[in-house]
Design an enzyme around this catalytic site. Structure first.
Site, short mmCIF file in Angstrom:
data_model
loop_
_atom_site.label_atom_id
_atom_site.label_comp_id
_atom_site.label_asym_id
_atom_site.label_seq_id
_atom_site.Cartn_x
_atom_site.Cartn_y
_atom_site.Cartn_z
N ASP A 1 -36.94 16.73 -31.88
CA ASP A 1 -36.98 15.34 -31.17
C ASP A 1 -36.47 15.71 -29.95
OD1 ASP A 1 -36.15 12.50 -30.26
OD2 ASP A 1 -36.72 12.05 -32.59
N HIS B 1 -47.31 4.59 -33.45
CA HIS B 1 -47.24 3.03 -33.29
C HIS B 1 -46.40 2.57 -32.19
CE1 HIS B 1 -43.55 1.41 -35.84
NE2 HIS B 1 -43.41 2.27 -35.04
C1 LIG Z 1 -39.34 5.05 -33.77
S1 LIG Z 1 -38.25 6.55 -33.64
C2 LIG Z 1 -38.97 7.37 -35.23
C3 LIG Z 1 -37.90 8.41 -35.61
C4 LIG Z 1 -38.23 8.87 -36.99
N1 LIG Z 1 -39.43 9.71 -37.03
C5 LIG Z 1 -38.28 8.09 -38.13
O1 LIG Z 1 -39.28 7.63 -38.57
O2 LIG Z 1 -37.15 7.68 -38.49
C6 LIG Z 1 -39.20 7.32 -32.29
C7 LIG Z 1 -38.58 8.74 -31.86
O3 LIG Z 1 -39.49 9.32 -30.90
C8 LIG Z 1 -38.70 10.21 -30.03
N2 LIG Z 1 -39.33 10.43 -28.98
C9 LIG Z 1 -39.34 9.30 -27.76
N3 LIG Z 1 -39.85 10.18 -26.81
C10 LIG Z 1 -40.14 11.33 -27.17
C11 LIG Z 1 -40.81 12.58 -26.55
N4 LIG Z 1 -41.07 12.45 -25.46
N5 LIG Z 1 -40.63 13.60 -27.26
C12 LIG Z 1 -40.12 13.62 -28.48
N6 LIG Z 1 -39.66 12.87 -29.08
C13 LIG Z 1 -39.74 11.59 -28.74
C14 LIG Z 1 -37.44 9.14 -30.09
O4 LIG Z 1 -36.30 9.82 -29.64
C15 LIG Z 1 -37.19 8.73 -31.37
O5 LIG Z 1 -36.30 9.38 -32.26
#
Ligand SMILES: C[S@@+](CC[C@H](N)C(=O)[O-])C[C@H]1O[C@@H](n2cnc3c(N)ncnc32)[C@H](O)[C@@H]1O
Length: 384
Positions: free
Chosen positions: A247, A289
């Site tokens: 992440d 999504h």
């Molecule tokens: C809706 S959360 C889902 C987290 C996890 N997969 C879950 O289901 O609990 C979206 C995740 O995408 C990560 N995220 C956002 N932009 C990102 C990027 N550019 N690279 C990697 N992760 C990213 C956020 O930090 C967050 O943890």
């Protein structure tokens, strides 16, 4: 065209003729309900909701959504803010008096009455948990404001007047941790992707996985605090190969405080080159999504480049909305994705367009359906 609509349209039940059959079906299902059978419980819940809908009048539906639900949400959230649910959860088995609760919270009893007039004591135990609490405050601080400003100001960046993407913005105003904790609340009560009724991990991933020590078994891409990979690791603790959580560095710094040290944590931006090549599985939960198609294509392209043809699999755990008769949670989620993230929940056709028809070198092997109203499904993909 009629210029006056008969008021009976608003005050007559939606489908009174369906009530008797629905009630009989509910009664029959309830009489044999096994408390451990979650699928049966869910079927019963859907029928009970359909019964409510059939009995309800359009006028009552309007009052419910426009008047009552904002009040309910405000009551629940203020119970979180004041600490009411936490206190109640400590004494769930005893009757609790408004005046005593108000004393403990140093509040006017009158202020607690709206929270306590509904019988929410049963809810207090779950709201007292950190992750569920975060889901309520998340709704107050983030979801509701952006969603209610639709359609003038889509998406959230415009609603709150800034140019960053949703995740950057929320972090910049100090809500990063709350959002990550909310993901812990969001998953509660849902079947995990590794549940055999959704995806047969043992035959599709573990069988045929390279067992040499320096290989990677699974990468949870944008895995947040690591809820999914921790579950996977608890299920298969001794399976050879690395378990990797990726992440953004700021989120990984939080995840590292609590995660099992056998899971390798790695700061990584999914728009940059994927550093782990040829893993058996790249997994993403609630990621696609969050983004419009052009960003998803970039994320998928970086993964496709890293995958080993004939070996690696890409596992996307997300909604697949049916074209008709979609479950309300999915369509409501679609609105939230649109208002907060300029994104969407996708239909099966949308997924095929995104994954197969955009020339990324990936194909969908199978969409593994979750029987819980298709809220989340496992889309198994591989390099072409
Ligand atoms: C809706 S959360 C889902 C987290 C996890 N997969 C879950 O289901 O609990 C979206 C995740 O995408 C990560 N995220 C956002 N932009 C990102 C990027 N550019 N690279 C990697 N992760 C990213 C956020 O930090 C967050 O943890």
């Amino acid at each position: 065209m009629r210029d006056q609509i008969d008021i009976k349209l608003a005050t007559s039940p939606n489908d009174i003729s369906a009530v008797s059959n629905l009630a009989a079906g509910i009664s029959s299902l309830a009489s044999t309900l096994d408390k451990n059978d979650d699928a049966a419980r869910h079927t019963l819940l859907l029928k009970a909701r359909t019964l409510v809908q059939a009995l309800e009048t359009p006028g009552e539906t309007m009052i419910k959504h426009t008047w009552a639900q904002p009040g309910v949400a405000a009551g629940l959230i203020s119970g979180v803010d004041t600490g009411l649910w936490t206190i109640m959860a400590k004494h769930v088995d005893e009757p609790q008096k408004v005046n005593d609760l108000a004393d403990s919270l140093d509040m006017e009893p009158l202020l607690l009455v709206p929270e306590l007039t509904s019988d929410w004591g049963w809810l207090s135990g779950s709201v007292a948990q950190g992750a569920v609490r975060s889901s309520f405050t998340n709704s107050r601080d983030i979801t509701m404001g952006a969603t209610l400003l639709i359609p003038q100001t889509i998406p959230l960046q415009m609603a709150y007047g800034n140019e960053q993407n949703c995740f950057e913005y929320l972090r910049s105003i100090g809500y990063g941790q709350q959002v990550n904790n909310h993901m812990g609340g969001y998953r509660q009560g849902r079947l995990p992707w590794i549940h055999p009724s959704i995806y047969p991990v043992e035959t599709t991933i573990l069988a045929g996985a390279d067992t040499s020590p320096d290989t990677t078994l699974i990468v949870d891409v944008a895995g947040g605090l690591g809820h999914d990979i921790s579950e996977f690791q608890r299920m298969y603790p001794n399976h050879p190969g690395k378990f990797v959580l990726q992440d953004l560095p700021v989120v990984i710094a939080d995840a590292e405080k609590t995660i099992d040290p056998r899971i390798e944590c790695m700061g990584h931006d999914f728009l940059a080159e994927q550093p782990i090549k040829g893993a058996r599985a790249y997994f993403m939960h609630s990621i696609m999504h969050d983004w419009p198609d052009n960003v998803c294509q970039n994320i998928l392209e970086r993964l496709a480049e890293a995958m080993k043809p004939g070996y690696s699999k890409l596992l996307i755990f997300d909604c697949v909305i049916p074209r008709t008769g979609a479950y309300w949670e999915n369509t409501a989620g679609d609105t939230l994705m649109m208002t907060q993230l300029c994104a969407l929940e996708r239909t099966e056709e949308n997924w095929y367009d995104l994954i197969e028809r955009s020339g990324l070198g990936l194909r969908i092997v199978k969409i593994w359906r979750c029987n819980q109203s298709d809220v989340e499904n496992l889309i198994e993909c591989e390099p072409v």
